[in-house]
Design a protein around this motif. Structure first.
Motif, PDB file in Angstrom:
ATOM      1  N   LEU A   1      10.595 -16.604  -5.229  1.00 53.34           N
ATOM      2  CA  LEU A   1      10.547 -17.701  -4.260  1.00 53.34           C
ATOM      3  C   LEU A   1      11.879 -17.812  -3.525  1.00 53.34           C
ATOM      4  O   LEU A   1      11.915 -17.953  -2.287  1.00 53.34           O
ATOM      5  CB  LEU A   1      10.235 -19.012  -4.991  1.00 53.34           C
TER       6      LEU A   1
ATOM      7  N   ALA B   1      12.237 -14.778  -1.181  1.00 56.07           N
ATOM      8  CA  ALA B   1      11.357 -14.882  -0.010  1.00 56.07           C
ATOM      9  C   ALA B   1      11.980 -15.793   1.043  1.00 56.07           C
ATOM     10  O   ALA B   1      11.972 -15.476   2.246  1.00 56.07           O
ATOM     11  CB  ALA B   1       9.987 -15.407  -0.424  1.00 56.07           C
TER      12      ALA B   1
ATOM     13  N   ALA C   1       7.028 -12.982  -1.120  1.00 54.21           N
ATOM     14  CA  ALA C   1       6.134 -14.140  -1.207  1.00 54.21           C
ATOM     15  C   ALA C   1       4.840 -13.771  -1.922  1.00 54.21           C
ATOM     16  O   ALA C   1       4.297 -14.561  -2.702  1.00 54.21           O
ATOM     17  CB  ALA C   1       5.835 -14.675   0.191  1.00 54.21           C
TER      18      ALA C   1
END
Length: 295
Positions: free
Chosen positions: A20, A23, A46
C-alpha cells in the motif's frame, strides 16, 4: 489458530502494508516524475494489495475445521485465493498494455521524466525482493500455496520494477541528450511489465487449478509413507496407498493386509496405529483413511 496459519497471516498483513505504501509512493512519483512505467508499476503494487487481501481471506478460511459439507477440511480455500491472485494479474497486465499502446498512438509520450522516478523505482526493487525472499521461504516451510503465490507476485513486481528502471533511465538519458525517441522506452517498459505480470498470472492459475483437481502424489513422493506403514507391527503388506493433495495438505487413503485370524478389535488397533504414525511422521498429512484386508 495454528502456528502455521498465524505466521502466514502475519506475513500477508506485512505485505499489504508495504504494498500500500509503495503503491502510493509510486503513483505520486510517476505523476511528479512524468513516468508511465512507474505508474504501471504502481498499479502492479496496488494489485499486490488486493491479492494479499484475497490470500488473507483464503488462509483464514483454510483453517476452519472439517464439517458435514467439507469432511476433508477447507484446505482448497488457499487455492481459490491463488486463482483470484492469478486472474487479477492477467487483468492488470492487459490494462497496462492497453494504456501503453494508447499513449504511443495518441502521441502522449512524456520526454521529460525526472530523476525522482528513478530513485523511487530503485527503492521499490530492494523492498519487493526482500518481501519475496521472506514470503517464499516462509510459504515453502509451512507449505502454504497461497503464500508462495503471493511471494511470486512480489517477485514479478521486483522484475517489473527492473524493466521500469531501464525504461525510465533511458528516457531520462534521451531527454538529457536531446534524443526524443528514447522517450518511447518508458511506455515500452510498461508494456513489457504487463507481459511479465500476465505470464506470472498464467503460471499461478495453472498451478492453482492443478492443485484443486487433487493431484495424486507419485511413487517417489510417497516412498517414505510406505516405509512408515510397513514399520508398523503386524502390517503384512500395503495393498494400495493413494496420497492426494487437498490444498496445502495431503489426504491418504490406504489399504493394508493383516493376518486373517486376528480379531476385529486387533485389526482396528493396527489401523489406528497406522493412521497415528502417518500423521506423526509426515507433517503434510492432514487425514488418513485406513481399510484393513485379510492377508
Amino acid at each position: 489458530m495454528s502456528n502455521r496459519y498465524k505466521k502466514a497471516q502475519i506475513a500477508t498483513v506485512i505485505g499489504i502494508v508495504v504494498n500500500l505504501l509503495l503503491a502510493v509512493l509510486k503513483t505520486f512519483g510517476g505523476i511528479l516524475g512524468n513516468s508511465r512505467a512507474l505508474i504501471a508499476d504502481a498499479v502492479h503494487s496496488a494489485s499486490d494489495v488486493i491479492s494479499s487481501i484475497a490470500v488473507l481471506v483464503g488462509i483464514r478460511a483454510a483453517q476452519k475445521p472439517p464439517d458435514s459439507e467439507h469432511p476433508y477440511g477447507h484446505g482448497k480455500s488457499e487455492n481459490v485465493a491463488t486463482l483470484i491472485v492469478a486472474i487479477l494479474l492477467v487483468i492488470v497486465g492487459f490494462e497496462i498494455i492497453y494504456n501503453a499502446i494508447l499513449s504511443v498512438v495518441n502521441g502522449t509520450v512524456e520526454s521529460n521524466t525526472s530523476m525522482i522516478a528513478l530513485y523511487i523505482i530503485i527503492f521499490s526493487i530492494v523492498v519487493k525482493e526482500a518481501l519475496f525472499q521472506y514470503k517464499f521461504r516462509l510459504g515453502t516451510r509451512i507449505k502454504s500455496p497461497a503464500l508462495v503465490a503471493d511471494a511470486w507476485h512480489h517477485r514479478s513486481d521486483a522484475i517489473s520494477s527492473i524493466v521500469a528502471l531501464f525504461g525510465i533511465g533511458l528516457s531520462i538519458i534521451g531527454a538529457s541528450f536531446g534524443i526524443p525517441y528514447l522517450g518511447y522506452l518508458d511506455p515500452a517498459a510498461s508494456a513489457i511489465i504487463a507481459l511479465i505480470i500476465m505470464y506470472m498470472g498464467y503460471k499461478l492459475a495453472k498451478e492453482a487449478v492443478s492443485m484443486s483437481l487433487e493431484v495424486v502424489l507419485n511413487d517417489s513422493e510417497t516412498e517414505t509413507m510406505h516405509e512408515t506403514v510397513l514399520a508398523v507391527d503386524k502390517v503384512r503388506q500395503i495393498d494400495r496407498l493413494i496420497a492426494r493433495s487437498h490444498g496445502s495438505y495431503v489426504i491418504v487413503d490406504i489399504k493394508i493386509s493383516v493376518d486373517a485370524d486376528i480379531s476385529v478389535e486387533e485389526g482396528h488397533h493396527i489401523a489406528r496405529v497406522v493412521k497415528q504414525m502417518l500423521l506423526r511422521n509426515h507433517e503434510e498429512v492432514k487425514d488418513v483413511n485406513v481399510h484393513v484386508n485379510p492377508y
